[in-house]
Design a protein around this motif. Structure first.
Motif, PDB file in Angstrom:
ATOM      1  N   ASN A   1     -61.159  53.302 -80.253  1.00 27.81           N
ATOM      2  CA  ASN A   1     -62.038  52.715 -79.238  1.00 27.81           C
ATOM      3  C   ASN A   1     -62.671  53.777 -78.330  1.00 27.81           C
ATOM      4  O   ASN A   1     -62.480  53.779 -77.119  1.00 27.81           O
ATOM      5  CB  ASN A   1     -61.295  51.676 -78.400  1.00 27.81           C
ATOM      6  N   LEU A   2     -63.437  54.668 -78.930  1.00 32.23           N
ATOM      7  CA  LEU A   2     -64.150  55.695 -78.173  1.00 32.23           C
ATOM      8  C   LEU A   2     -65.320  55.025 -77.460  1.00 32.23           C
ATOM      9  O   LEU A   2     -66.344  54.753 -78.068  1.00 32.23           O
ATOM     10  CB  LEU A   2     -64.645  56.797 -79.116  1.00 32.23           C
ATOM     11  N   LYS A   3     -65.141  54.757 -76.163  1.00 32.14           N
ATOM     12  CA  LYS A   3     -66.109  53.925 -75.441  1.00 32.14           C
ATOM     13  C   LYS A   3     -66.676  54.550 -74.182  1.00 32.14           C
ATOM     14  O   LYS A   3     -67.521  53.941 -73.538  1.00 32.14           O
ATOM     15  CB  LYS A   3     -65.465  52.601 -75.032  1.00 32.14           C
ATOM     16  N   SER A   4     -66.201  55.729 -73.780  1.00 36.12           N
ATOM     17  CA  SER A   4     -66.675  56.273 -72.508  1.00 36.12           C
ATOM     18  C   SER A   4     -66.943  57.769 -72.614  1.00 36.12           C
ATOM     19  O   SER A   4     -66.399  58.462 -73.480  1.00 36.12           O
ATOM     20  CB  SER A   4     -65.643  56.023 -71.401  1.00 36.12           C
ATOM     21  N   LYS A   5     -67.774  58.250 -71.708  1.00 38.94           N
ATOM     22  CA  LYS A   5     -68.076  59.678 -71.642  1.00 38.94           C
ATOM     23  C   LYS A   5     -66.802  60.469 -71.349  1.00 38.94           C
ATOM     24  O   LYS A   5     -66.610  61.561 -71.899  1.00 38.94           O
ATOM     25  CB  LYS A   5     -69.135  59.947 -70.575  1.00 38.94           C
ATOM     26  N   GLU A   6     -65.932  59.929 -70.524  1.00 44.99           N
ATOM     27  CA  GLU A   6     -64.681  60.603 -70.203  1.00 44.99           C
ATOM     28  C   GLU A   6     -63.825  60.807 -71.454  1.00 44.99           C
ATOM     29  O   GLU A   6     -63.189  61.853 -71.610  1.00 44.99           O
ATOM     30  CB  GLU A   6     -63.879  59.813 -69.147  1.00 44.99           C
TER      31      GLU A   6
ATOM     32  N   VAL B   1     -64.980  61.087 -74.534  1.00 45.85           N
ATOM     33  CA  VAL B   1     -65.643  62.126 -75.336  1.00 45.85           C
ATOM     34  C   VAL B   1     -65.356  63.498 -74.739  1.00 45.85           C
ATOM     35  O   VAL B   1     -65.040  64.449 -75.466  1.00 45.85           O
ATOM     36  CB  VAL B   1     -67.165  61.871 -75.434  1.00 45.85           C
ATOM     37  N   ASP B   2     -65.461  63.610 -73.409  1.00 44.69           N
ATOM     38  CA  ASP B   2     -65.188  64.890 -72.748  1.00 44.69           C
ATOM     39  C   ASP B   2     -63.752  65.342 -72.995  1.00 44.69           C
ATOM     40  O   ASP B   2     -63.493  66.521 -73.267  1.00 44.69           O
ATOM     41  CB  ASP B   2     -65.445  64.778 -71.242  1.00 44.69           C
ATOM     42  N   ARG B   3     -62.818  64.404 -72.932  1.00 45.53           N
ATOM     43  CA  ARG B   3     -61.412  64.740 -73.193  1.00 45.53           C
ATOM     44  C   ARG B   3     -61.230  65.198 -74.639  1.00 45.53           C
ATOM     45  O   ARG B   3     -60.545  66.184 -74.913  1.00 45.53           O
ATOM     46  CB  ARG B   3     -60.514  63.539 -72.899  1.00 45.53           C
ATOM     47  N   LEU B   4     -61.882  64.499 -75.562  1.00 44.44           N
ATOM     48  CA  LEU B   4     -61.789  64.860 -76.973  1.00 44.44           C
ATOM     49  C   LEU B   4     -62.371  66.246 -77.227  1.00 44.44           C
ATOM     50  O   LEU B   4     -61.778  67.049 -77.950  1.00 44.44           O
ATOM     51  CB  LEU B   4     -62.483  63.808 -77.842  1.00 44.44           C
ATOM     52  N   THR B   5     -63.523  66.560 -76.641  1.00 37.04           N
ATOM     53  CA  THR B   5     -64.102  67.889 -76.858  1.00 37.04           C
ATOM     54  C   THR B   5     -63.191  68.979 -76.271  1.00 37.04           C
ATOM     55  O   THR B   5     -63.075  70.061 -76.850  1.00 37.04           O
ATOM     56  CB  THR B   5     -65.537  67.990 -76.296  1.00 37.04           C
ATOM     57  N   GLY B   6     -62.520  68.681 -75.161  1.00 34.77           N
ATOM     58  CA  GLY B   6     -61.542  69.620 -74.618  1.00 34.77           C
ATOM     59  C   GLY B   6     -60.360  69.808 -75.560  1.00 34.77           C
ATOM     60  O   GLY B   6     -59.871  70.929 -75.762  1.00 34.77           O
ATOM     61  N   GLN B   7     -59.912  68.716 -76.158  1.00 36.19           N
ATOM     62  CA  GLN B   7     -58.818  68.804 -77.130  1.00 36.19           C
ATOM     63  C   GLN B   7     -59.244  69.656 -78.329  1.00 36.19           C
ATOM     64  O   GLN B   7     -58.470  70.483 -78.811  1.00 36.19           O
ATOM     65  CB  GLN B   7     -58.414  67.409 -77.608  1.00 36.19           C
TER      66      GLN B   7
ATOM     67  N   GLY C   1     -61.362  51.608 -84.701  1.00 36.70           N
ATOM     68  CA  GLY C   1     -61.602  50.581 -83.692  1.00 36.70           C
ATOM     69  C   GLY C   1     -63.075  50.528 -83.325  1.00 36.70           C
ATOM     70  O   GLY C   1     -63.953  50.822 -84.153  1.00 36.70           O
ATOM     71  N   ASN C   2     -63.368  50.181 -82.075  1.00 37.87           N
ATOM     72  CA  ASN C   2     -64.747  50.070 -81.606  1.00 37.87           C
ATOM     73  C   ASN C   2     -65.207  51.396 -81.020  1.00 37.87           C
ATOM     74  O   ASN C   2     -64.590  51.917 -80.095  1.00 37.87           O
ATOM     75  CB  ASN C   2     -64.851  48.971 -80.537  1.00 37.87           C
ATOM     76  N   THR C   3     -66.288  51.915 -81.580  1.00 36.97           N
ATOM     77  CA  THR C   3     -66.842  53.187 -81.113  1.00 36.97           C
ATOM     78  C   THR C   3     -68.242  52.946 -80.579  1.00 36.97           C
ATOM     79  O   THR C   3     -69.099  52.421 -81.296  1.00 36.97           O
ATOM     80  CB  THR C   3     -66.884  54.216 -82.267  1.00 36.97           C
ATOM     81  N   ASP C   4     -68.484  53.341 -79.329  1.00 38.65           N
ATOM     82  CA  ASP C   4     -69.798  53.215 -78.717  1.00 38.65           C
ATOM     83  C   ASP C   4     -70.772  54.163 -79.422  1.00 38.65           C
ATOM     84  O   ASP C   4     -70.479  55.353 -79.593  1.00 38.65           O
ATOM     85  CB  ASP C   4     -69.711  53.568 -77.230  1.00 38.65           C
ATOM     86  N   THR C   5     -71.925  53.648 -79.836  1.00 37.60           N
ATOM     87  CA  THR C   5     -72.900  54.421 -80.598  1.00 37.60           C
ATOM     88  C   THR C   5     -73.389  55.644 -79.831  1.00 37.60           C
ATOM     89  O   THR C   5     -73.498  56.737 -80.401  1.00 37.60           O
ATOM     90  CB  THR C   5     -74.097  53.531 -80.999  1.00 37.60           C
ATOM     91  N   ASN C   6     -73.707  55.487 -78.549  1.00 32.84           N
ATOM     92  CA  ASN C   6     -74.196  56.620 -77.759  1.00 32.84           C
ATOM     93  C   ASN C   6     -73.148  57.722 -77.648  1.00 32.84           C
ATOM     94  O   ASN C   6     -73.468  58.911 -77.760  1.00 32.84           O
ATOM     95  CB  ASN C   6     -74.632  56.166 -76.360  1.00 32.84           C
ATOM     96  N   HIS C   7     -71.907  57.346 -77.443  1.00 34.58           N
ATOM     97  CA  HIS C   7     -70.846  58.346 -77.316  1.00 34.58           C
ATOM     98  C   HIS C   7     -70.548  58.993 -78.670  1.00 34.58           C
ATOM     99  O   HIS C   7     -70.222  60.182 -78.725  1.00 34.58           O
ATOM    100  CB  HIS C   7     -69.606  57.731 -76.694  1.00 34.58           C
ATOM    101  N   PHE C   8     -70.690  58.230 -79.738  1.00 32.67           N
ATOM    102  CA  PHE C   8     -70.545  58.786 -81.083  1.00 32.67           C
ATOM    103  C   PHE C   8     -71.610  59.857 -81.314  1.00 32.67           C
ATOM    104  O   PHE C   8     -71.321  60.939 -81.828  1.00 32.67           O
ATOM    105  CB  PHE C   8     -70.650  57.665 -82.125  1.00 32.67           C
ATOM    106  N   GLN C   9     -72.853  59.583 -80.916  1.00 35.49           N
ATOM    107  CA  GLN C   9     -73.934  60.558 -81.075  1.00 35.49           C
ATOM    108  C   GLN C   9     -73.667  61.814 -80.242  1.00 35.49           C
ATOM    109  O   GLN C   9     -73.924  62.935 -80.694  1.00 35.49           O
ATOM    110  CB  GLN C   9     -75.280  59.935 -80.673  1.00 35.49           C
TER     111      GLN C   9
END
Length: 145
Positions: free
Chosen positions: A81-86, A88-94, A111-119
């Motif tokens: 459920n990748l749904k927020s900028k936070e 994505v930011d945490r994932l890029t840090g990881q 799960g549910n992934t937000d299209t904008n955050h996926f991009q």
């Protein structure tokens, strides 16, 4: 081709074919499902090869590592459920941390992934690919289930 290790491509292909047994409510359940699947598929005898391949797929042995690792070389990070900028930011840090441990990194979105955050994530990975040098080659893949 002789001398080229196809393991990364084989893992990516296997994950692309993977169908979770259920829509789980937690990341660890997806992780366990994927681990069992990869162990079975990647260790299946290859009738075209004389060499029996032994692939080890294990859960994160400690904090700061990917959810799964394959032969201590490929890190697999699951995100549900990748749904927020936070997120994505945490994932890029990881990923920044994982680059010290693994030569190849696969991100699996379930799960549910937000299209904008996926991009946004895809753009980050694309920039990482552009920075790869011959002295420190890295491979990345993002798989959305």
């Amino acid at each position: 081709m002789i001398g080229i290790d196809p393991l990364f491509d084989n893992v990516v292909e296997a994950i692309n074919r993977w169908k979770p047994l259920a829509e789980y409510t937690s990341e660890p359940k997806y992780r366990d499902d994927l681990q069992g699947y990869l162990l079975k598929v990647l260790n299946r005898p290859d009738p075209m090869s004389l060499i029996k391949q032994s692939v080890i797929v294990r859960k994160e042995p400690g904090r700061g590592l990917c959810d799964l690792e394959v032969n201590r070389r490929i890190g697999i990070e699951l995100k549900r459920n990748l749904k927020s900028k936070e997120m994505v930011d945490r994932l890029t840090g990881q990923i920044n941390n994982y680059e010290r441990e693994y030569s190849e990194i696969i991100i699996v979105l379930v799960g549910n992934t937000d299209t904008n955050h996926f991009q946004h994530l895809r753009m980050d990975i694309s920039r990482r690919r552009d920075r790869v040098s011959l002295m420190d080659p890295k491979k990345y893949a993002i798989i959305k289930k």
